[in-house]
Design a protein around this motif. Structure first.
Motif, PDB file in Angstrom:
ATOM      1  N   GLU A  80     108.727  32.399  12.480  1.00 12.30           N
ATOM      2  CA  GLU A  80     107.577  31.721  11.887  1.00 12.30           C
ATOM      3  C   GLU A  80     106.883  30.832  12.913  1.00 12.30           C
ATOM      4  O   GLU A  80     105.655  30.804  12.982  1.00 12.30           O
ATOM      5  CB  GLU A  80     108.019  30.888  10.681  1.00 12.30           C
ATOM      6  CG  GLU A  80     108.424  31.727   9.497  1.00 12.30           C
ATOM      7  CD  GLU A  80     108.995  30.914   8.350  1.00 12.30           C
ATOM      8  OE1 GLU A  80     109.159  29.674   8.489  1.00 12.30           O
ATOM      9  OE2 GLU A  80     109.283  31.515   7.304  1.00 12.30           O
ATOM     10  N   ARG A  81     107.671  30.112  13.712  1.00 17.73           N
ATOM     11  CA  ARG A  81     107.067  29.246  14.730  1.00 17.73           C
ATOM     12  C   ARG A  81     106.254  30.068  15.726  1.00 17.73           C
ATOM     13  O   ARG A  81     105.120  29.717  16.053  1.00 17.73           O
ATOM     14  CB  ARG A  81     108.137  28.450  15.476  1.00 17.73           C
ATOM     15  CG  ARG A  81     107.514  27.576  16.543  1.00 17.73           C
ATOM     16  CD  ARG A  81     108.476  26.745  17.321  1.00 17.73           C
ATOM     17  NE  ARG A  81     107.700  25.875  18.222  1.00 17.73           N
ATOM     18  CZ  ARG A  81     108.185  25.278  19.274  1.00 17.73           C
ATOM     19  NH1 ARG A  81     109.462  25.396  19.590  1.00 17.73           N
ATOM     20  NH2 ARG A  81     107.419  24.535  20.040  1.00 17.73           N
ATOM     21  N   LEU A  82     106.837  31.157  16.203  1.00 19.18           N
ATOM     22  CA  LEU A  82     106.135  31.980  17.186  1.00 19.18           C
ATOM     23  C   LEU A  82     104.856  32.561  16.584  1.00 19.18           C
ATOM     24  O   LEU A  82     103.807  32.577  17.220  1.00 19.18           O
ATOM     25  CB  LEU A  82     107.046  33.099  17.705  1.00 19.18           C
ATOM     26  CG  LEU A  82     106.471  33.968  18.808  1.00 19.18           C
ATOM     27  CD1 LEU A  82     106.059  33.134  20.020  1.00 19.18           C
ATOM     28  CD2 LEU A  82     107.480  35.033  19.223  1.00 19.18           C
ATOM     29  N   ARG A  86     101.018  31.866  17.880  1.00 15.96           N
ATOM     30  CA  ARG A  86     100.136  32.960  18.296  1.00 15.96           C
ATOM     31  C   ARG A  86      98.889  33.065  17.415  1.00 15.96           C
ATOM     32  O   ARG A  86      97.913  33.706  17.806  1.00 15.96           O
ATOM     33  CB  ARG A  86     100.900  34.284  18.259  1.00 15.96           C
ATOM     34  CG  ARG A  86     101.865  34.438  19.403  1.00 15.96           C
ATOM     35  CD  ARG A  86     102.533  35.782  19.358  1.00 15.96           C
ATOM     36  NE  ARG A  86     103.160  36.084  20.644  1.00 15.96           N
ATOM     37  CZ  ARG A  86     103.979  37.089  20.841  1.00 15.96           C
ATOM     38  NH1 ARG A  86     104.272  37.920  19.846  1.00 15.96           N
ATOM     39  NH2 ARG A  86     104.499  37.299  22.021  1.00 15.96           N
ATOM     40  N   HIS A  87      98.937  32.473  16.221  1.00 16.48           N
ATOM     41  CA  HIS A  87      97.823  32.551  15.268  1.00 16.48           C
ATOM     42  C   HIS A  87      97.450  31.148  14.794  1.00 16.48           C
ATOM     43  O   HIS A  87      97.605  30.810  13.619  1.00 16.48           O
ATOM     44  CB  HIS A  87      98.189  33.427  14.075  1.00 16.48           C
ATOM     45  CG  HIS A  87      98.585  34.814  14.442  1.00 16.48           C
ATOM     46  ND1 HIS A  87      99.886  35.174  14.702  1.00 16.48           N
ATOM     47  CD2 HIS A  87      97.842  35.929  14.635  1.00 16.48           C
ATOM     48  CE1 HIS A  87      99.930  36.457  15.023  1.00 16.48           C
ATOM     49  NE2 HIS A  87      98.710  36.938  14.995  1.00 16.48           N
ATOM     50  N   PRO A  88      96.940  30.316  15.677  1.00 17.27           N
ATOM     51  CA  PRO A  88      96.627  28.930  15.285  1.00 17.27           C
ATOM     52  C   PRO A  88      95.541  28.840  14.206  1.00 17.27           C
ATOM     53  O   PRO A  88      95.497  27.862  13.471  1.00 17.27           O
ATOM     54  CB  PRO A  88      96.159  28.286  16.596  1.00 17.27           C
ATOM     55  CG  PRO A  88      95.781  29.407  17.480  1.00 17.27           C
ATOM     56  CD  PRO A  88      96.606  30.584  17.069  1.00 17.27           C
ATOM     57  N   ALA A  90      95.472  30.338  11.509  1.00 17.33           N
ATOM     58  CA  ALA A  90      96.108  30.398  10.189  1.00 17.33           C
ATOM     59  C   ALA A  90      96.366  28.999   9.630  1.00 17.33           C
ATOM     60  O   ALA A  90      96.430  28.821   8.413  1.00 17.33           O
ATOM     61  CB  ALA A  90      97.419  31.172  10.269  1.00 17.33           C
ATOM     62  N   ARG A  91      96.501  28.009  10.484  1.00 19.30           N
ATOM     63  CA  ARG A  91      96.734  26.628  10.021  1.00 19.30           C
ATOM     64  C   ARG A  91      95.468  26.009   9.431  1.00 19.30           C
ATOM     65  O   ARG A  91      95.539  25.106   8.628  1.00 19.30           O
ATOM     66  CB  ARG A  91      97.206  25.759  11.182  1.00 19.30           C
ATOM     67  CG  ARG A  91      98.631  26.023  11.551  1.00 19.30           C
ATOM     68  CD  ARG A  91      99.060  25.026  12.573  1.00 19.30           C
ATOM     69  NE  ARG A  91      99.466  25.793  13.753  1.00 19.30           N
ATOM     70  CZ  ARG A  91      99.807  25.291  14.888  1.00 19.30           C
ATOM     71  NH1 ARG A  91      99.770  23.997  15.063  1.00 19.30           N
ATOM     72  NH2 ARG A  91     100.187  26.035  15.885  1.00 19.30           N
ATOM     73  N   GLU A  92      94.331  26.490   9.852  1.00 21.10           N
ATOM     74  CA  GLU A  92      93.071  25.926   9.404  1.00 21.10           C
ATOM     75  C   GLU A  92      92.760  26.258   7.957  1.00 21.10           C
ATOM     76  O   GLU A  92      92.116  25.491   7.269  1.00 21.10           O
ATOM     77  CB  GLU A  92      91.917  26.442  10.284  1.00 21.10           C
ATOM     78  CG  GLU A  92      92.046  25.995  11.734  1.00 21.10           C
ATOM     79  CD  GLU A  92      91.036  26.674  12.631  1.00 21.10           C
ATOM     80  OE1 GLU A  92      90.157  27.380  12.120  1.00 21.10           O
ATOM     81  OE2 GLU A  92      91.142  26.492  13.857  1.00 21.10           O
ATOM     82  N   GLY A  93      93.211  27.405   7.494  1.00 19.78           N
ATOM     83  CA  GLY A  93      92.846  27.867   6.158  1.00 19.78           C
ATOM     84  C   GLY A  93      93.754  27.431   5.133  1.00 19.78           C
ATOM     85  O   GLY A  93      93.782  26.880   4.183  1.00 19.78           O
TER      86      GLY A  93
END
Length: 93
Positions: A80-82, A86-88, A90-93
């Motif tokens: 999950e961390r990796l 790799r998909h920063p 995804a945190r915005e939404g």
């Protein structure tokens, strides 16, 4: 020099006074290396370390089931961390 290294390794296994004992499991050390690779933004190496960790966990369990469960939970958290690194976006939404 090679003999010195062998002597130190042997004395560490025997627990000679003044020598460090190896208290962490190899899988724990691989997981620590994974987190270090993530901290350095070396995602290719981090992924390779997860592949190695998965191979280690697929072997028949030598220890207790609770250690195996914790190891698997740590592996899932590492994946999950990796993925999040790799998909920063995804945190915005």
């Amino acid at each position: 020099m090679e003999n010195d290294l062998n002597d130190r390794e042997g004395s560490a296994e025997r627990g000679a006074p003044g020598t460090p004992r190896h208290t962490r499991r190899l899988s724990d050390k691989v997981l620590i290396a994974f987190h270090h690779a993530c901290d350095q933004a070396d995602f290719e190496v981090a992924n390779d370390l997860l592949v190695i960790l998965e191979k280690m966990l697929k072997r028949p369990a030598a220890g207790s089931d609770s250690n195996r469960r914790k190891s698997i939970e740590s592996l899932v958290a590492a994946h999950e961390r990796l993925w999040m690194l790799r998909h920063p976006e995804a945190r915005e939404g």
